[in-house]
Design a protein around this motif. Sequence first.
Motif, mmCIF file in Angstrom:
data_model
loop_
_atom_site.group_PDB
_atom_site.id
_atom_site.type_symbol
_atom_site.label_atom_id
_atom_site.label_comp_id
_atom_site.label_asym_id
_atom_site.label_seq_id
_atom_site.Cartn_x
_atom_site.Cartn_y
_atom_site.Cartn_z
ATOM 1 N N PRO A 120 -0.809 11.080 6.219
ATOM 2 C CA PRO A 120 -0.894 9.626 6.142
ATOM 3 C C PRO A 120 0.481 8.976 6.172
ATOM 4 O O PRO A 120 1.475 9.633 5.856
ATOM 5 C CB PRO A 120 -1.578 9.390 4.790
ATOM 6 C CG PRO A 120 -1.276 10.596 4.001
ATOM 7 C CD PRO A 120 -0.971 11.725 4.937
ATOM 8 N N HIS A 121 0.522 7.730 6.553
ATOM 9 C CA HIS A 121 1.737 6.928 6.559
ATOM 10 C C HIS A 121 2.809 7.528 7.467
ATOM 11 O O HIS A 121 3.511 8.463 7.100
ATOM 12 C CB HIS A 121 2.291 6.777 5.134
ATOM 13 C CG HIS A 121 3.271 5.660 5.015
ATOM 14 N ND1 HIS A 121 2.972 4.398 5.424
ATOM 15 C CD2 HIS A 121 4.535 5.621 4.541
ATOM 16 C CE1 HIS A 121 4.020 3.624 5.194
ATOM 17 N NE2 HIS A 121 4.977 4.350 4.670
ATOM 18 N N ARG A 122 2.981 6.964 8.626
ATOM 19 C CA ARG A 122 3.776 7.554 9.698
ATOM 20 C C ARG A 122 5.271 7.670 9.415
ATOM 21 O O ARG A 122 5.937 8.513 10.001
ATOM 22 C CB ARG A 122 3.584 6.736 10.982
ATOM 23 C CG ARG A 122 2.180 6.705 11.467
ATOM 24 C CD ARG A 122 1.708 8.092 11.869
ATOM 25 N NE ARG A 122 2.631 8.708 12.775
ATOM 26 C CZ ARG A 122 3.016 9.962 12.659
ATOM 27 N NH1 ARG A 122 2.562 10.708 11.694
ATOM 28 N NH2 ARG A 122 3.858 10.478 13.524
ATOM 29 N N SER A 123 5.806 6.849 8.553
ATOM 30 C CA SER A 123 7.266 6.852 8.428
ATOM 31 C C SER A 123 7.766 7.835 7.373
ATOM 32 O O SER A 123 8.893 7.773 6.957
ATOM 33 C CB SER A 123 7.745 5.449 8.072
ATOM 34 O OG SER A 123 7.236 5.097 6.806
ATOM 35 N N MET A 124 6.914 8.753 6.961
ATOM 36 C CA MET A 124 7.310 9.623 5.854
ATOM 37 C C MET A 124 8.432 10.583 6.270
ATOM 38 O O MET A 124 8.346 11.236 7.290
ATOM 39 C CB MET A 124 6.118 10.435 5.375
ATOM 40 C CG MET A 124 5.076 9.586 4.683
ATOM 41 S SD MET A 124 4.252 10.453 3.384
ATOM 42 C CE MET A 124 3.479 11.756 4.267
ATOM 43 N N ALA A 131 9.186 12.727 1.317
ATOM 44 C CA ALA A 131 7.912 12.039 1.098
ATOM 45 C C ALA A 131 6.745 12.971 1.425
ATOM 46 O O ALA A 131 5.716 12.949 0.755
ATOM 47 C CB ALA A 131 7.850 10.781 1.941
ATOM 48 N N LYS A 132 6.930 13.802 2.472
ATOM 49 C CA LYS A 132 5.890 14.768 2.821
ATOM 50 C C LYS A 132 5.678 15.736 1.660
ATOM 51 O O LYS A 132 4.566 16.088 1.318
ATOM 52 C CB LYS A 132 6.286 15.557 4.080
ATOM 53 C CG LYS A 132 6.093 14.777 5.356
ATOM 54 C CD LYS A 132 6.667 15.538 6.518
ATOM 55 C CE LYS A 132 6.777 14.620 7.724
ATOM 56 N NZ LYS A 132 7.607 15.163 8.783
ATOM 57 N N PHE A 175 3.702 14.057 -0.946
ATOM 58 C CA PHE A 175 2.273 14.019 -0.597
ATOM 59 C C PHE A 175 1.616 15.358 -0.945
ATOM 60 O O PHE A 175 0.557 15.395 -1.595
ATOM 61 C CB PHE A 175 2.140 13.709 0.898
ATOM 62 C CG PHE A 175 0.781 13.980 1.464
ATOM 63 C CD1 PHE A 175 -0.318 13.254 1.052
ATOM 64 C CD2 PHE A 175 0.601 14.969 2.422
ATOM 65 C CE1 PHE A 175 -1.582 13.503 1.580
ATOM 66 C CE2 PHE A 175 -0.647 15.232 2.957
ATOM 67 C CZ PHE A 175 -1.736 14.493 2.529
ATOM 68 N N GLU A 228 -9.064 12.861 1.277
ATOM 69 C CA GLU A 228 -9.255 11.491 1.740
ATOM 70 C C GLU A 228 -10.610 10.999 1.235
ATOM 71 O O GLU A 228 -11.632 11.643 1.498
ATOM 72 C CB GLU A 228 -9.252 11.426 3.275
ATOM 73 C CG GLU A 228 -7.881 11.488 3.899
ATOM 74 C CD GLU A 228 -7.070 10.206 3.795
ATOM 75 O OE1 GLU A 228 -7.558 9.234 3.185
ATOM 76 O OE2 GLU A 228 -5.944 10.187 4.304
ATOM 77 N N SER A 287 -9.058 3.830 5.240
ATOM 78 C CA SER A 287 -7.677 4.287 5.445
ATOM 79 C C SER A 287 -7.664 5.560 6.296
ATOM 80 O O SER A 287 -6.764 5.775 7.098
ATOM 81 C CB SER A 287 -6.970 4.494 4.106
ATOM 82 O OG SER A 287 -7.101 5.790 3.635
ATOM 83 N N THR A 314 -5.656 6.046 9.839
ATOM 84 C CA THR A 314 -4.701 7.123 10.089
ATOM 85 C C THR A 314 -5.075 7.914 11.337
ATOM 86 O O THR A 314 -4.231 8.169 12.200
ATOM 87 C CB THR A 314 -4.661 8.093 8.874
ATOM 88 O OG1 THR A 314 -4.482 7.334 7.691
ATOM 89 C CG2 THR A 314 -3.555 9.098 8.992
#
Lengths: 274, 108
Positions: free
Chosen positions: A59-63, A67-68, A71, A103, A108, A112
């Motif tokens: 999720p969330h493309r700019s990770m 951040a990965k 997650f 999920e 959401s 994604t």
Amino acid sequence: MSKDIKKEFLPFYYTDLSGVANHMQTMAAEGWKLTYFGNYCQFTRNDPEDVRYDAVILPHRSMDSSAKDGFVKLCEEAGWELAGRNGDVFLFRTTNAGIPNVETDPESEYATVSEQIKKLRRQRTTSIIMYFVFACAFIAMHLFFGKGRSFPDYHIGLAIIHLIAAFFMLLAHIQSISREKSWFAHAKKAMSLSKPIPYFGEKVLATRRRDYWFNTITLGSSILLLSLIFSITVRGEESHLFSSAIIGSALMLALIHIPGKFLIKKSYSEGKGR
Amino acid sequence: MPREALSTLTEPMYYVLLALVRPLCGIEIMDRVKDLSHGRLAIGPGTLYTMLAKFEDNGLIAPAKEPGSSPKRKTYVITTRGVSFLTQEYERLKRQAEDGRTIMEELV
């Protein structure tokens, strides 16, 4: 290959996430533990286990990488163990039947997955255009620079390969769009009813594998056949086009498959990252 | 990534913002949401992660530095902007419930 290790080619799309998870569950129940998750998966012989798998897209493309990790850590704290990762697809497993899926919000999840599908569509379209552009460039090179000199086989050979590749990619693109449209329609319906997003099931994986090999063999054969016809009818015996095409096709196949099949080194299940 | 503006909150989003009136880390948020919804709502970690990123992008929550908390665990807390957004959402839901009350009382 050892009887305790099984390698399996597993081509799948973003529309097949449940199919992938269900397949891993089936393998675990049959006593095969996943030790590597990629285009080629590796399983090792184990006691049959009742394990739940869940495949999700990052999720969330700019990770960024931290951040990965965050997650994955959050999923682990929630009771999911990372079983492997293939690009943006994360595969988790748990023996705890009581915890919620990774999920749980269809809205959401839809956002994604659809974002990824649209991104893939743009990549496919760009590739098709590039193949056509390259083919035209090779033909132009022959027309403008090949005059009066010995015929440059490799220009025409490369043009043929690129044109056929573009044609096959276009066919695959049309096929994918129809599959994705079907997924979008079902997913939107599920989302409006707040039901889990449906994916294609486990059976679809065998179809994907069969389609993959069929497309690859048809593509390779077409390139070789056209090269052979061109060599015999236009160039005569002196042409190196056919041998060039064989080497080119073999290299293409090798580049696609060797890294996946023989370079399986690390596994998240052994606590190592990729 | 361009900031995606939030207009209204979904039910899980509403509960996550409610939970974050005090600083909590990911797993604590999941537990708190379950408590607040009396076990009715369970949020998966993937969903929560996307939600937290979206809230942070919109300035509704911010990382909180809690004394004594583990540096490995990222803790979040609602911001002033988040409180104002949550209040608006609460008022909207309350108005909806009030608007429907007369009719629903006749129906039930």
